[in-house]
Design an enzyme around this catalytic site. Structure first.
Site, PDB file in Angstrom:
ATOM      1  N   HIS A 124       0.796  -0.788   0.093  1.00 37.50           N
ATOM      2  CA  HIS A 124       0.081   0.217  -0.345  1.00 37.50           C
ATOM      3  C   HIS A 124       1.176   1.317   0.236  1.00 37.50           C
ATOM      4  CE1 HIS A 124      -3.103   2.416   0.705  1.00 37.50           C
ATOM      5  NE2 HIS A 124      -4.201   1.943   1.670  1.00 37.50           N
TER       6      HIS A 124
ATOM      7  N   HIS B 216      -1.850  -2.641  -9.665  1.00 39.88           N
ATOM      8  CA  HIS B 216      -3.184  -1.846  -8.585  1.00 39.88           C
ATOM      9  C   HIS B 216      -4.952  -2.584  -8.895  1.00 39.88           C
ATOM     10  CE1 HIS B 216      -5.634   0.624  -7.591  1.00 39.88           C
ATOM     11  NE2 HIS B 216      -4.825   1.333  -6.464  1.00 39.88           N
TER      12      HIS B 216
ATOM     13  N   ASP C 124       2.795   5.526  -6.737  1.00 42.42           N
ATOM     14  CA  ASP C 124       3.557   5.182  -5.456  1.00 42.42           C
ATOM     15  C   ASP C 124       5.265   5.396  -6.889  1.00 42.42           C
ATOM     16  OD1 ASP C 124       2.918   5.585  -3.497  1.00 42.42           O
ATOM     17  OD2 ASP C 124       2.115   3.264  -3.621  1.00 42.42           O
TER      18      ASP C 124
END
Ligand code: CMC
Length: 433
Positions: free
Chosen positions: A268, A310, A367
């Site tokens: 995450h 994802h 990210d």
């Protein structure tokens, strides 16, 4: 939300059939409403990872994972990043509408008033080892706020909510900056009414009595954009944690602290730290982008390309597109040639051409590029996930408040598919082999 106009039929072998209602949401997507399933049929569903489960109704965030669309309260993420600052977006998420000038000013004033940290709380920092991971400090400090500001346990009237929300949004920034100062063994720099939300954060982090610190307007813009990009993402792991804790009627601080813990993991929010560590390791050990991709494809190897993939996006994450552009802008402004950026871009290209990544629709996520920007701003790698937490906080709060108003409001309590032994008898200790 349209209820009960359509039905699907559930036919159990040798038994009667059941009509299960279908819900249509405001974007036209359909959901099978199984709320009465067990009562009506005796069955429950099995869905580890909640891959196919809608856990609530929500009007905060909309994602179309196939087309790469992200909206907060109906506004496209691209527009919010272009036209708003983080405080406006926080207001939007929490209160449902963008603020006008007067509302914006009032919120900024509240954020300013709430920005200091209780003197006794400041002493906590000194008891943490300086090398402690900043997320452990952030989670502990967030829940400690409930001890120092307990009146927030019962936030009901509108005004009380404004105080509670601005207090948390303001103080999490102060806590993060103080954690950094403690890591460096330096005195804390208090927030100042002279600065905006993001300016204050940078000043608390980097101001020094022995070196003049000039706040770079590009860094302020970048920070605003990054925090907006992180501000919400519907029912992700940490938000689900916040809602789950809220469902036991625990207070906002406790719920947010659980969200911070959930965010920490490398699958995450911890992925932003993991991306930089992966890129650094590759440079140090002379791994090429091609070798990294090959390792990630090898199912015997636990290695994954961090910052790729994802649950919801099956195309380029729209946040990653904005972050990539911002990354190039910030790095070129600094005149800073980061070899990690070159490797990241090469990795993206190699993965894009590879059938493993194409077939599984694995693209860079938020990210992948954000850590490179935080790094260029001087933020240490182990603090990247704290930056994500500052950004995600308004989303967590909005979901907490939405849960409070949800008429369904059931405590979160999933069932299980029991896979253990059937009834056994206890043997006396002397008879056990
Ligand atoms: N590198 C290599 N293979 C991958 C990757 C990756 N980064 N991500 C997924 N896969 C493979 C996975 O092994 C599986 O292969 P197969 O079908 O052969 O078994 C397939 O792609 C589907 O993946 P999954 O793990 O079933 O997908 P998921 O929806 O359960 O997990 C994820 C999503 C984000 C946890 C996962 O893609 C991942 O671990 N990515 C790396 C960590 C990361 O970047 N996390 C940040 C997510 S975005 C920001 C946030 O939510 O905080």
């Amino acid at each position: 939300m349209e209820m009960n106009k359509e039905f699907v039929t559930l036919a159990l072998p040798g038994e009667k059939t059941y009509e299960i209602p279908v819900i249509t949401d405001s974007m036209g997507d359909k959901f099978i409403d199984i709320r009465a399933l067990r009562k009506d049929t005796g069955l429950i569903t099995y869905d580890p990872g909640f891959v196919n489960t809608g856990s609530c109704t929500s009007s905060i965030c909309y994602i179309n994972g196939e087309e790469g669309v992200l909206r907060y309260r109906g506004y496209d993420i691209e527009d919010l990043v272009k036209y708003c600052d983080f405080v406006e977006v926080a207001y939007l998420l929490v209160k449902g509408e963008l603020p006008n000038n007067i509302e914006r000013k009032r919120y900024a004033d509240l954020l300013n008033e709430e920005s200091l940290l209780h003197y006794d709380m400041q002493s906590f920092f000194r008891r943490y080892p300086p090398e402690a991971h900043p997320m452990s400090v952030l989670a502990a400090m967030s829940v400690s706020l409930s001890a120092f500001y307990p009146e927030m346990d019962d936030i009901d009237p509108e005004l009380q909510i404004d105080f509670a929300v601005t207090r948390l949004i303001s103080k999490i920034r102060t806590i993060t900056a103080f954690t950094y100062r403690h890591m460096k063994g330096e005195d804390f720099v208090n927030p100042s009414y002279k600065y905006s939300y993001c300016e204050n954060f940078l000043n608390m982090m980097f101001n020094s009595p022995v070196r003049e610190y000039k706040i770079d307007p590009l860094h302020v813009k970048a920070l605003n954009q990054l925090l907006i990009l992180h501000a919400d993402h519907e029912q992700n792991c940490s938000t689900t944690a916040v809602r789950l804790i809220a469902s036991s009627e625990a207070n906002l601080y406790a719920s947010v602290s659980a969200g911070i813990c959930a965010l920490w993991g490398p699958k995450h929010g911890g992925a932003n730290q993991a991306v930089i560590e992966m890129l650094k390791h590759a440079l140090e050990t002379h791994q090429s982008a091609k070798e990294m991709v090959e390792m990630a494809k090898d199912k015997r190897n636990p290695y994954l390309l961090m910052g790729f993939g994802h649950r919801v996006y099956k195309t380029f994450d729209p946040r990653a597109k904005i972050a990539k552009q911002l990354c190039q802008e910030v790095l070129s402004h600094n005149g800073f040639v980061d070899p990690l950026l070159n490797l990241a871009m090469e990795l993206e290209e190699v993965a894009k051409q590879d059938s493993y990544f194409q077939d599984r629709m694995l693209y860079p996520n938020i990210d992948f590029y954000t850590g490179l920007i935080f790094r260029a701003m001087g933020i240490p790698t182990n603090m990247f996930t704290c930056m994500f937490a500052i950004g995600r906080l308004p989303g967590w709060i909005a979901h907490w408040l939405e849960w409070k108003q949800d008429p369904y409001q059931k405590i979160g309590r999933p069932r299980q598919v029991y896979d253990g032994p059937q009834l056994r008898s206890v043997k006396p200790l002397s008879d056990r082999s």
